[in-house]
Structure formats: structure tokens, C-alpha cells
Design a protein around this motif. Structure first.
Motif, PDB file in Angstrom:
ATOM      1  N   LEU A 121       0.837  -1.191   0.000  1.00 54.04           N
ATOM      2  CA  LEU A 121       0.000   0.000   0.000  1.00 54.04           C
ATOM      3  C   LEU A 121       0.879   1.251   0.000  1.00 54.04           C
ATOM      4  N   LEU A 122       1.993   1.204   0.735  1.00 55.29           N
ATOM      5  CA  LEU A 122       2.897   2.354   0.799  1.00 55.29           C
ATOM      6  C   LEU A 122       3.421   2.713  -0.594  1.00 55.29           C
ATOM      7  N   THR A 123       3.851   1.713  -1.350  1.00 57.81           N
ATOM      8  CA  THR A 123       4.378   1.953  -2.698  1.00 57.81           C
ATOM      9  C   THR A 123       3.313   2.617  -3.572  1.00 57.81           C
ATOM     10  N   VAL A 124       2.104   2.085  -3.507  1.00 58.86           N
ATOM     11  CA  VAL A 124       1.039   2.634  -4.360  1.00 58.86           C
ATOM     12  C   VAL A 124       0.678   4.065  -3.927  1.00 58.86           C
ATOM     13  N   LEU A 125       0.600   4.287  -2.607  1.00 57.32           N
ATOM     14  CA  LEU A 125       0.267   5.639  -2.130  1.00 57.32           C
ATOM     15  C   LEU A 125       1.294   6.652  -2.614  1.00 57.32           C
ATOM     16  N   ARG A 126       2.555   6.309  -2.514  1.00 54.38           N
ATOM     17  CA  ARG A 126       3.609   7.268  -2.858  1.00 54.38           C
ATOM     18  C   ARG A 126       3.855   7.337  -4.366  1.00 54.38           C
ATOM     19  N   GLU A 127       4.067   6.173  -4.971  1.00 61.06           N
ATOM     20  CA  GLU A 127       4.552   6.194  -6.352  1.00 61.06           C
ATOM     21  C   GLU A 127       3.452   6.298  -7.395  1.00 61.06           C
ATOM     22  N   GLY A 137       3.240  12.400   1.788  1.00 62.96           N
ATOM     23  CA  GLY A 137       3.273  12.612   3.241  1.00 62.96           C
ATOM     24  C   GLY A 137       3.526  11.319   3.989  1.00 62.96           C
ATOM     25  N   THR A 138       3.080  10.214   3.429  1.00 66.74           N
ATOM     26  CA  THR A 138       3.323   8.901   4.035  1.00 66.74           C
ATOM     27  C   THR A 138       4.747   8.489   3.682  1.00 66.74           C
ATOM     28  N   LYS A 139       5.587   8.283   4.707  1.00 70.48           N
ATOM     29  CA  LYS A 139       7.029   8.104   4.466  1.00 70.48           C
ATOM     30  C   LYS A 139       7.443   6.646   4.418  1.00 70.48           C
ATOM     31  N   PHE A 140       8.476   6.376   3.655  1.00 62.81           N
ATOM     32  CA  PHE A 140       9.125   5.060   3.683  1.00 62.81           C
ATOM     33  C   PHE A 140      10.231   5.110   4.736  1.00 62.81           C
ATOM     34  N   GLY A 141      10.175   4.202   5.700  1.00 57.42           N
ATOM     35  CA  GLY A 141      11.230   4.147   6.720  1.00 57.42           C
ATOM     36  C   GLY A 141      11.994   2.838   6.601  1.00 57.42           C
ATOM     37  N   CYS A 142      11.483   1.813   7.307  1.00 57.50           N
ATOM     38  CA  CYS A 142      12.187   0.524   7.338  1.00 57.50           C
ATOM     39  C   CYS A 142      11.655  -0.443   6.283  1.00 57.50           C
ATOM     40  N   GLY A 143      10.400  -0.319   5.922  1.00 59.82           N
ATOM     41  CA  GLY A 143       9.796  -1.219   4.932  1.00 59.82           C
ATOM     42  C   GLY A 143       9.372  -2.566   5.494  1.00 59.82           C
ATOM     43  N   ILE A 144       9.537  -2.781   6.813  1.00 61.75           N
ATOM     44  CA  ILE A 144       9.161  -4.083   7.390  1.00 61.75           C
ATOM     45  C   ILE A 144       8.301  -3.938   8.662  1.00 61.75           C
ATOM     46  N   GLY A 145       7.614  -2.817   8.786  1.00 63.84           N
ATOM     47  CA  GLY A 145       6.674  -2.670   9.897  1.00 63.84           C
ATOM     48  C   GLY A 145       7.313  -2.463  11.248  1.00 63.84           C
ATOM     49  N   TYR A 146       8.404  -1.740  11.291  1.00 66.82           N
ATOM     50  CA  TYR A 146       9.114  -1.577  12.556  1.00 66.82           C
ATOM     51  C   TYR A 146       9.109  -0.128  13.032  1.00 66.82           C
TER      52      TYR A 146
END
Lengths: 286, 149
Positions: B17-23, B29-38
Motif C-alpha cells: 500500500l505504501l508503494t502505491v500511495l507514494r509512487e 506525506g506517508t514516508k518510507f522508513g524501514c519497509g518491514i513494519g518496525y
């Protein structure tokens, strides 16, 4: 190029039929809180994901006269809010509170957690104290397996190809009066280095029955039978002294998973102290 | 449906969902941090509940209501949380803040009439890491926002 697809069946019959069609490349996804990070890290590369979130039957937490049955799509948050679990399976409620973070609890499921078979799972030690069973369905029929037999090692279970875990069943008569769950982790929300669930019955200050399960840096979560049998019959106030006197807990020593950062001595001492402290909390009703 | 708007998207089957929201949808506004829910930088609300958008497959979310930090224009509660963060100076580099604001928004939504104590709030913020370590002011600002509600 590899073909991949997410499938959204609406019934369990459709899930089983899709499983048969897709073959070994299919994985079932419930909450996805373990599987999606594994896909992102390249540790799991399924061809097909069979999504259970449209199967309404699997969201249910159901009570019968002797059991509580937790469906494959019931999230940890739903378990935490379930009055039946709070009142009838307090040990599971205590453990569920310690699962990761609220974000993960909102989507992660108990059945998915069991199938992932992480030795540091918070829920599995609690379920071992309840002698819980996992219910598996395939096109050939149903079977139920005790969790102690279902989980064989780190991330390994006896689930067969074409089988779907549909629920976990907890026996209500296995629930004791006193229970506690504790864990040692580096920070809140982390998987535990050591986890411990304790379930006890006492009568006139004497331990009548005891179940102790541990998880963490072990091959798999286990019942500590060697301690359990030795504390039954002891006066409650002597339990801590007894644990302090045990030089080595054999069942734990044999299960420790070697880790580069923590020595076996450190882990043995951590487990010993954690068991002592969890027993103490259970006896004081914390 | 993202922030009340339906978006038809063509994406890869296992895109998060993060990839679709951003890209695909441009909700940066929704940031990519660790990519594994941490780390919690990617926190959004799904049907009012906080979630790590990096741990959800986008194609399984098609019938859900998703709220990102961009929904602040239409959400007075998010605006109040943001005001408290400004008043308390609870923002340093700011990378984790959208995730934290959405987690607090989710807590207010889930709590209903229940009083939110500092202990409950801290428990809820377990899933959000601030690399600048500005937790004291973040907790202070969040608690004021929760009490206001």
C-alpha cells in the motif's frame, strides 16, 4: 518473467479449490504482518497469494460449552477486545497485549502468528499453556493438531500442501485460576529474547497444577515440563527458592538456538530469572 | 478509497500500500522508513485503525477506507494534533511526524469516550520511532491533543 497474482476467494471451498489449482507456489495471506515483510525482504517468493480477508466465516471468535474457537481472520486487537477471551482465557489476553505494536495487532492474526511459527511469538507460549489445537482443512477433510506437535522448529510446521489453517481451538477446562505472561525484549514492540507464560492452580497455599511455557531464542516455544512436575505439591512461598536452586533447566538448555550476540549462559540465566518472575506474578495475581 | 476519493490504480500484484500511495497516487506525506513494519513512518488509517502501510498488499485494500496525513485539510482532529505539535516544538527533522500524527488520530478514533492516559498513549506510540529522539515533546503534544478531544 514470473507471474504473480493476488486471489480473493469468498468462501473456504473457493480457497481450497484455488489452492489445488495454484499448486506449491501459492501462499495463504491473512493479516500479512509477517508474510508481507518477508516478501519485501525477498525471504518468501510466492507466485500466488490467496487472500482470506473476504471469507466472512473466518473472522469469528466462537464460544461453545467447552471451547473457544478463534477464526483465521480474527486479529490480535479483536482478541484483546473479546470479552470471552478476557474472562475465560486471561492468559491469552495477557500475551496478546504484548504482541508487537497496535499497528501490527490491528491486522496481524493469531492463526497467522501460529502458522508463521516464530520461536519468539508472544501468543504461542500462552496457547501451549492452554493445550490449544490448530484446525486444518484440505480437500481431503479436516484435522486438528496440538500446537506442541504442529510446530516443529523455527518457522517450521507440519502443515501439508493444500491445507489451510482455519482456526485455533482452546479448551476452557484447561484454563487455570492463576496466570501471567512476561517477556524480555530490547524495546517495547520487539520480538522477545525470552518469553514466558505461566498457568497455575493452587489450594491452601500449595501448587496443585502448573503449566509453564517459554519462547524466544529457542528452536521453538516449549513447555518446561521438568520444572512443572517439580513445583506441583510445593508450598507457593517456596517456588522462588526452588527455581533459584535449579542449576540448569534441561529442557531449555537443549532448545537454545545459538546466537552470535548472546551467549548461552546469558540466555539460560535470562530464562531462569524470567520463569521465576512470571511464577511470582501469577501467584500474586498480577 | 484514499482520503474520500476513489482512485483506480494499475499496480504490480504484490506492491505494498505504501508503494502505491507514494509512487502511483503521489501521497508523499506517508514516508518510507524501514519497509518491514518496525518504524511507523508509513502509518496510515485503514477504516479508522492505525496500520503500517508497508505491511499491507495494496490489492487487498480495494474496499477499505484509507486516510493519510493529507486528509488534514478535511479533518479538524488532525489539525488540532498538528497545532499541538507546533506549540510544543515537537518536530525536529519531521520525517516520523506524519506517522505519529496518524497514530494519535487513530487512537482518538478508537478510544471514543474513553479517557486517554499517558500510559495508553505511550503504549500506542510503541510502533513509531523518532530518530531525532524527540519523544518527550511528542508525548506532551499528543497528550494535549488527546485531552482536547
Amino acid at each position: 518473467m514470473k507471474q504473480s497474482k493476488v486471489l480473493n476467494p469468498k468462501t473456504l471451498a473457493e480457497v481450497l479449490s484455488l489452492f489445488e489449482q495454484c499448486g506449491d507456489g501459492a501462499r495463504v495471506i491473512a493479516g500479512g504482518q509477517s508474510l508481507v515483510p518477508m516478501i519485501s525482504l525477498g525471504l518468501s517468493e510466492p507466485d500466488f497469494l490467496i487472500n482470506l480477508s473476504s471469507c466472512d466465516d473466518l473472522f469469528v471468535i466462537k464460544k461453545t460449552r467447552k471451547t473457544i474457537n478463534i477464526g483465521a481472520m480474527a486479529s490480535v486487537s479483536e482478541i484483546l477486545n473479546s470479552s470471552q477471551v478476557i474472562n475465560l482465557l486471561p492468559i491469552l489476553n495477557f500475551a496478546a497485549k504484548k504482541v508487537a505494536t497496535p499497528h501490527v495487532r490491528n491486522f496481524g492474526t493469531l492463526v497467522g502468528n501460529v502458522c508463521h511459527a516464530d520461536p519468539s511469538s508472544d501468543l504461542i507460549p500462552a496457547l501451549l499453556c492452554l493445550d490449544a489445537q490448530i484446525d486444518l482443512v484440505s480437500k481431503d477433510g479436516k484435522r486438528s493438531v496440538l500446537l506442541s506437535e504442529f510446530i516443529t522448529g523455527p518457522y517450521s510446521t507440519t502443515i501439508r500442501g493444500g491445507e489451510v489453517a482455519v482456526s485455533v481451538t482452546c479448551q476452557l477446562d484447561k484454563q487455570s485460576k492463576l496466570a501471567s505472561y512476561k517477556k524480555v525484549a530490547r524495546r517495547a514492540g520487539d520480538l522477545g529474547i525470552a518469553t514466558c507464560a505461566v498457568s497455575l492452580d493452587s489450594h491452601k497455599d500449595c501448587i496443585e497444577s502448573a503449566k509453564i511455557s517459554v519462547g524466544g531464542y529457542l528452536r521453538k516455544a516449549i513447555r518446561v515440563l521438568d520444572i512443572e512436575k517439580n513445583i506441583v505439591g510445593l508450598p507457593a512461598h517456596e517456588i522462588c527458592t526452588f527455581i533459584d536452586g535449579v542449576e540448569k533447566i534441561e529442557s531449555i538448555e537443549n532448545s537454545i538456538l545459538p546466537d552470535g550476540s548472546l551467549t548461552n549462559n546469558y540466555l539460560s540465566a535470562t530464562f531462569s530469572r524470567l520463569i521465576r518472575s512470571t511464577l511470582k506474578d501469577a501467584l500474586s495475581g498480577k | 478509497m484514499v482520503n474520500g476519493v476513489s482512485h483506480p490504480v494499475v499496480c504490480k500484484p504484490f506492491d505494498t500500500l505504501l508503494t502505491v500511495l507514494r509512487e502511483d497516487l503521489g501521497y508523499f506525506g506517508t514516508k518510507f522508513g524501514c519497509g518491514i513494519g518496525y518504524c511507523g513512518a508509513c502509518t496510515v488509517l485503514i477504516d479508522g485503525k492505525s496500520a503500517h502501510s508497508c505491511c499491507l498488499i495494496a490489492t487487498t485494500m480495494s474496499d477499505r477506507k484509507i486516510s493519510t496525513i493529507e486528509s488534514c485539510d478535511d479533518d479538524p482532529v488532525i489539525q488540532k494534533i498538528q497545532d499541538q505539535f507546533l506549540k510544543e516544538g515537537a518536530i525536529q527533522c519531521g520525517y516520523c511526524i506524519p506517522g505519529i500524527v496518524m497514530t494519535v488520530r487513530g487512537l482518538i478514533e478508537e478510544s471514543g469516550q474513553r479517557v486517554i492516559t499517558e500510559e495508553i498513549l505511550r503504549g500506542h506510540l510503541d510502533g513509531n520511532i523518532c530518530r531525532c529522539s524527540g519523544y518527550a515533546s511528542i508525548v506532551r503534544a499528543s497528550l494535549k491533543a488527546c485531552v482536547d478531544e
